[in-house]
Design a protein around this motif. Structure first.
Motif, mmCIF file in Angstrom:
data_model
loop_
_atom_site.group_PDB
_atom_site.id
_atom_site.type_symbol
_atom_site.label_atom_id
_atom_site.label_comp_id
_atom_site.label_asym_id
_atom_site.label_seq_id
_atom_site.Cartn_x
_atom_site.Cartn_y
_atom_site.Cartn_z
ATOM 1 N N LEU A 193 -7.882 -0.760 -5.654
ATOM 2 C CA LEU A 193 -8.515 -1.250 -4.506
ATOM 3 C C LEU A 193 -10.052 -1.528 -4.472
ATOM 4 O O LEU A 193 -10.629 -2.229 -3.678
ATOM 5 N N ALA A 229 -4.745 4.276 -6.929
ATOM 6 C CA ALA A 229 -4.742 3.299 -5.957
ATOM 7 C C ALA A 229 -6.259 2.813 -5.524
ATOM 8 O O ALA A 229 -6.475 1.606 -5.366
ATOM 9 N N SER A 256 -0.579 -1.570 -5.851
ATOM 10 C CA SER A 256 -1.767 -1.362 -5.678
ATOM 11 C C SER A 256 -2.505 -2.647 -5.813
ATOM 12 O O SER A 256 -3.469 -3.150 -5.061
ATOM 13 N N SER A 277 3.012 1.596 -3.083
ATOM 14 C CA SER A 277 2.191 2.103 -4.317
ATOM 15 C C SER A 277 2.109 3.513 -4.231
ATOM 16 O O SER A 277 2.168 4.184 -5.551
ATOM 17 N N THR A 294 -1.813 -5.143 -3.209
ATOM 18 C CA THR A 294 -2.514 -4.603 -1.792
ATOM 19 C C THR A 294 -3.894 -5.212 -1.823
ATOM 20 O O THR A 294 -4.510 -5.647 -0.968
ATOM 21 N N PHE A 319 0.862 -1.241 -0.012
ATOM 22 C CA PHE A 319 0.160 0.048 0.214
ATOM 23 C C PHE A 319 0.838 1.194 -0.028
ATOM 24 O O PHE A 319 0.816 2.196 -0.864
ATOM 25 N N GLU A 352 1.054 0.694 -9.865
ATOM 26 C CA GLU A 352 -0.347 0.028 -9.972
ATOM 27 C C GLU A 352 -0.091 -1.257 -9.637
ATOM 28 O O GLU A 352 -1.110 -2.108 -9.033
#
Length: 296
Positions: A99, A95, A154, A86, A157, A83, A151
């Motif tokens: 997500l 992000a 992300s 990113s 994440t 996280f 990315e």
């Protein structure tokens, strides 16, 4: 009963939404790894002091330790580090968009691994909500269409958190929420400590007291208190239904930006936010009502 649970979960999502702004600020002062470890240390210290009697009395079997370790590495070590990593190279907006795939990914994992079945209304609501997130992101300045290193982090994440939500459902069947929150945070922090030697030690900028306090307080609130509350309530509605609420993050971030940063809200963002809310209502409320009426 479920309405109260959803309100509590939305409170947690609101705290997590602030993390996009806070995280983007903190990585200007320390590396992503240092930010992650510093915050996890604050979380472990806070939870350890708050719930020492509960932690001491915890009786955990070997199989549960294995699941805790997997959940800690995926949902804490990899999730937290990726996280903040990113946010070093991509915008918080991009992000947040990636997500927003978490609810759909959680539903897919639950379907494949646990055989959880969701009706067409859930998937329709997920798609509508995801479309709304896309409108919100596309309206924000600085959103990038490229898919680079930031990315990729992300995406890691998102994927690690989706798996963590599924594991959380399993762990909460036998362990209390406090033990799950503390031990996943503690193990996740330990797993990252050996890698600190590879990260640059020199601060990128000199961190004043307000920045240090922001790191400590945000760690305790955003990933201490909110994680504890989320872990205590997610199992009451299931990881898939809880995950759909994560699509509220871009909306809350947009509102916070307008209030705190005086950012302008565009018409496409209002339309996107409306779609997100409609999608959540369809996925969570309407599909549950139809499922309940079918079972009668």
């Amino acid at each position: 009963m479920k309405l109260k649970v959803y309100v509590i979960l939305i409170f947690c999502v609101s705290l997590w939404a602030s993390n996009f702004i806070i995280g983007a600020l903190l990585v200007n002062y320390w590396s992503a790894l240092h930010v992650t470890v510093y915050r996890l240390l604050c979380i472990c210290l806070f939870l350890g002091i708050l719930g020492f009697p509960t932690i001491r009395k915890a009786r955990i079997r070997p199989k549960q330790w294995l699941l805790l370790c997997i959940a800690a590495i995926l949902g804490v070590s990899i999730n937290h580090f990726s996280f903040f990593k990113s946010l070093e190279t991509t915008s918080p907006i991009t992000a947040a968009y990636i997500l927003a795939l978490t609810p759909i990914m959680t539903g897919i994992i639950n379907r494949v691994v646990r055989g959880e079945k969701k009706g067409w209304l859930f998937w329709l609501g997920s798609i509508i909500s995801f479309t709304g997130v896309g409108l919100i992101i596309s309206a924000k300045q600085g959103a990038s269409a490229s898919f680079g290193v930031g990315e990729i982090f992300s995406f890691c994440t998102m994927l690690s958190f989706a798996i963590f939500l599924v594991l959380l459902d399993v762990l909460r069947k036998e362990l209390d929420s406090f033990s799950v929150t503390f031990f996943t945070s503690f193990i996740g922090c330990l797993a990252l400590l050996p890698f600190l030697s590879f990260a640059p030690i020199v601060p990128r900028q000199s961190a004043d007291l307000p920045i240090i306090l922001l790191l400590i307080i945000s760690a305790i609130l955003v990933h201490g208190v909110s994680n504890l509350v989320w872990n205590a309530n997610q199992h009451k509605v299931g990881s898939t239904n809880a995950a759909i609420l994560l699509n509220l993050e871009p909306i809350i971030t947009m509102v916070l930006s307008a209030v705190i940063l005086h950012a302008l809200i565009h018409s496409s963002q209002i339309i996107g936010g409306t779609l997100v809310l409609i999608g959540i209502l369809i996925s969570v409320v309407l599909s549950d009502k139809i499922k309940h009426s079918d079972s009668l």
